[in-house]
Design a protein around this motif. Structure first.
Motif, PDB file in Angstrom:
ATOM      1  N   ARG A 103      52.953  32.797  53.086  1.00 41.59           N
ATOM      2  CA  ARG A 103      52.688  34.031  52.222  1.00 41.59           C
ATOM      3  C   ARG A 103      52.190  33.676  50.970  1.00 41.59           C
ATOM      4  O   ARG A 103      51.126  34.125  50.496  1.00 41.59           O
ATOM      5  CB  ARG A 103      53.766  34.837  52.099  1.00 41.59           C
ATOM      6  CG  ARG A 103      53.627  36.106  51.505  1.00 41.59           C
ATOM      7  CD  ARG A 103      52.825  37.075  52.179  1.00 41.59           C
ATOM      8  NE  ARG A 103      52.359  38.336  51.145  1.00 41.59           N
ATOM      9  CZ  ARG A 103      51.204  38.575  50.901  1.00 41.59           C
ATOM     10  NH1 ARG A 103      50.146  38.110  51.496  1.00 41.59           N
ATOM     11  NH2 ARG A 103      51.235  39.906  50.240  1.00 41.59           N
ATOM     12  N   VAL A 104      52.844  32.613  50.259  1.00 40.47           N
ATOM     13  CA  VAL A 104      52.537  32.164  48.798  1.00 40.47           C
ATOM     14  C   VAL A 104      51.099  31.471  48.865  1.00 40.47           C
ATOM     15  O   VAL A 104      50.264  31.780  48.285  1.00 40.47           O
ATOM     16  CB  VAL A 104      53.536  31.327  48.317  1.00 40.47           C
ATOM     17  CG1 VAL A 104      52.983  30.604  46.995  1.00 40.47           C
ATOM     18  CG2 VAL A 104      54.773  32.227  47.899  1.00 40.47           C
ATOM     19  N   GLU A 106      48.659  32.209  51.185  1.00 43.04           N
ATOM     20  CA  GLU A 106      47.970  33.171  51.333  1.00 43.04           C
ATOM     21  C   GLU A 106      47.483  33.808  50.041  1.00 43.04           C
ATOM     22  O   GLU A 106      46.304  34.093  49.708  1.00 43.04           O
ATOM     23  CB  GLU A 106      48.266  34.155  52.527  1.00 43.04           C
ATOM     24  CG  GLU A 106      47.287  35.203  52.835  1.00 43.04           C
ATOM     25  CD  GLU A 106      47.967  36.056  54.008  1.00 43.04           C
ATOM     26  OE1 GLU A 106      47.968  37.245  53.639  1.00 43.04           O
ATOM     27  OE2 GLU A 106      48.595  35.618  54.752  1.00 43.04           O
ATOM     28  N   LEU A 107      48.524  34.081  49.160  1.00 45.21           N
ATOM     29  CA  LEU A 107      48.344  34.583  48.018  1.00 45.21           C
ATOM     30  C   LEU A 107      47.493  34.016  47.193  1.00 45.21           C
ATOM     31  O   LEU A 107      46.409  34.276  46.401  1.00 45.21           O
ATOM     32  CB  LEU A 107      49.458  35.014  47.506  1.00 45.21           C
ATOM     33  CG  LEU A 107      50.374  36.170  47.931  1.00 45.21           C
ATOM     34  CD1 LEU A 107      51.712  36.400  47.129  1.00 45.21           C
ATOM     35  CD2 LEU A 107      49.558  37.468  48.092  1.00 45.21           C
ATOM     36  N   GLN A 110      43.670  33.755  48.199  1.00 46.56           N
ATOM     37  CA  GLN A 110      42.888  34.975  47.827  1.00 46.56           C
ATOM     38  C   GLN A 110      42.741  35.164  46.268  1.00 46.56           C
ATOM     39  O   GLN A 110      41.835  36.098  45.842  1.00 46.56           O
ATOM     40  CB  GLN A 110      43.578  36.322  48.490  1.00 46.56           C
ATOM     41  CG  GLN A 110      43.655  35.958  50.021  1.00 46.56           C
ATOM     42  CD  GLN A 110      44.464  37.242  50.494  1.00 46.56           C
ATOM     43  OE1 GLN A 110      45.269  37.930  49.818  1.00 46.56           O
ATOM     44  NE2 GLN A 110      44.590  37.343  51.871  1.00 46.56           N
ATOM     45  N   ALA A 111      43.632  34.550  45.443  1.00 42.82           N
ATOM     46  CA  ALA A 111      43.527  34.973  44.040  1.00 42.82           C
ATOM     47  C   ALA A 111      42.263  34.242  43.548  1.00 42.82           C
ATOM     48  O   ALA A 111      41.768  33.118  43.828  1.00 42.82           O
ATOM     49  CB  ALA A 111      44.676  34.126  43.439  1.00 42.82           C
ATOM     50  N   ASP A 159      44.153  40.246  40.434  1.00 37.62           N
ATOM     51  CA  ASP A 159      43.464  38.993  41.373  1.00 37.62           C
ATOM     52  C   ASP A 159      44.253  37.535  41.078  1.00 37.62           C
ATOM     53  O   ASP A 159      43.579  36.579  40.891  1.00 37.62           O
ATOM     54  CB  ASP A 159      41.858  38.858  41.445  1.00 37.62           C
ATOM     55  CG  ASP A 159      41.443  39.068  40.224  1.00 37.62           C
ATOM     56  OD1 ASP A 159      42.226  39.210  39.173  1.00 37.62           O
ATOM     57  OD2 ASP A 159      40.004  38.964  39.844  1.00 37.62           O
ATOM     58  N   VAL A 161      47.577  35.114  40.345  1.00 37.73           N
ATOM     59  CA  VAL A 161      48.866  34.532  41.027  1.00 37.73           C
ATOM     60  C   VAL A 161      49.570  34.072  39.869  1.00 37.73           C
ATOM     61  O   VAL A 161      49.001  33.123  39.081  1.00 37.73           O
ATOM     62  CB  VAL A 161      48.673  33.792  42.134  1.00 37.73           C
ATOM     63  CG1 VAL A 161      50.327  33.324  42.526  1.00 37.73           C
ATOM     64  CG2 VAL A 161      48.380  34.390  43.470  1.00 37.73           C
ATOM     65  N   MET A 187      50.465  38.963  40.761  1.00 38.74           N
ATOM     66  CA  MET A 187      51.370  38.637  41.627  1.00 38.74           C
ATOM     67  C   MET A 187      52.220  37.702  41.130  1.00 38.74           C
ATOM     68  O   MET A 187      51.880  36.458  40.705  1.00 38.74           O
ATOM     69  CB  MET A 187      50.714  38.261  42.971  1.00 38.74           C
ATOM     70  CG  MET A 187      50.043  39.440  43.627  1.00 38.74           C
ATOM     71  SD  MET A 187      48.693  38.813  44.922  1.00 38.74           S
ATOM     72  CE  MET A 187      47.292  38.328  43.849  1.00 38.74           C
ATOM     73  N   ILE A 189      55.254  34.731  41.457  1.00 39.62           N
ATOM     74  CA  ILE A 189      55.896  33.923  42.310  1.00 39.62           C
ATOM     75  C   ILE A 189      57.192  33.345  41.716  1.00 39.62           C
ATOM     76  O   ILE A 189      56.841  32.425  40.582  1.00 39.62           O
ATOM     77  CB  ILE A 189      54.814  32.877  42.816  1.00 39.62           C
ATOM     78  CG1 ILE A 189      53.702  33.408  43.244  1.00 39.62           C
ATOM     79  CG2 ILE A 189      55.719  31.806  43.758  1.00 39.62           C
ATOM     80  CD1 ILE A 189      53.622  34.191  44.399  1.00 39.62           C
TER      81      ILE A 189
END
Length: 193
Positions: A103-104, A106-107, A110-111, A159, A161, A187, A189
């Motif tokens: 998941r991380v 993927e984030l 996309q960032a 957009d 992370v 986002m 983390i």
């Protein structure tokens, strides 16, 4: 002597005891409980609570185990490095940890931007992470001045992370920066637990 899961459950004072023991194992092996309390700036009762959290019945059992560990480390110095690494890789192979890592990833993929922040030891990790992300072609920044003021204007960081790196997880500057980035829709983390 202490597992990752045990250390994660410690409070602030118990973390101080843990750091002192890990940093000075040979000295601690010859100390009384009062001497350890003085050196780690806590009470003897706090040390006994810490030892109970770590699975020891008392200070004598802990000292015996510590001396045995030091004796083993002297005869097998490689084990000091190999065992913690093996434990780390075993933990990373768990399905829930693997799912979090995917998941991380993927984030991050996309960032548009990756920001890492850390101070002290975590600053070195943040610098390495920023360099690593840049090597993969991602726009990444590292913040080492954790007390830097926030911009006055609102930012759309949806957009972005943001990796908040802190050994204790209690660094007020890191928390303040994380709150700012969260308010700007980034986002966040945090370490895997």
């Amino acid at each position: 002597m202490f597992s990752y899961d045990q250390v994660q459950q410690l409070n602030r004072l118990e973390i101080e005891i843990y750091k002192y023991i890990v940093g000075h194992p040979a000295e601690v092996s010859t100390m009384t409980i009062r001497q350890l309390a003085d050196h780690s700036h806590v009470s003897a009762t706090t040390i006994l609570r810490f030892l109970k959290h770590m699975g020891y019945d008392g200070y004598a059992e802990f000292k015996f185990t510590l001396k045995e560990q030091l004796r083993q480390d002297a005869t097998q110095p490689l084990a000091q490095t190999v065992v913690p690494m093996r434990t780390f890789f075993d933990r990373m192979n768990l399905p829930d940890i693997t799912a979090k890592l995917h998941r991380v990833a993927e984030l991050v993929h996309q960032a548009r931007m990756v920001v890492l922040i850390g101070s002290g030891t975590s600053a070195g990790l943040a610098a390495y992470g920023s360099h690593l992300f840049a090597n993969f072609g991602l726009y990444s920044l590292m913040i080492s001045d954790t007390s830097q003021p926030h911009p006055v204007q609102q930012q759309d960081l949806s957009d972005t992370v943001f990796f908040a790196l802190s050994v204790s997880g209690e660094s007020e500057d890191i928390i303040e920066q994380s709150v700012y980035y969260l308010e700007q829709l980034a986002m966040i983390i945090q370490p895997l637990t």
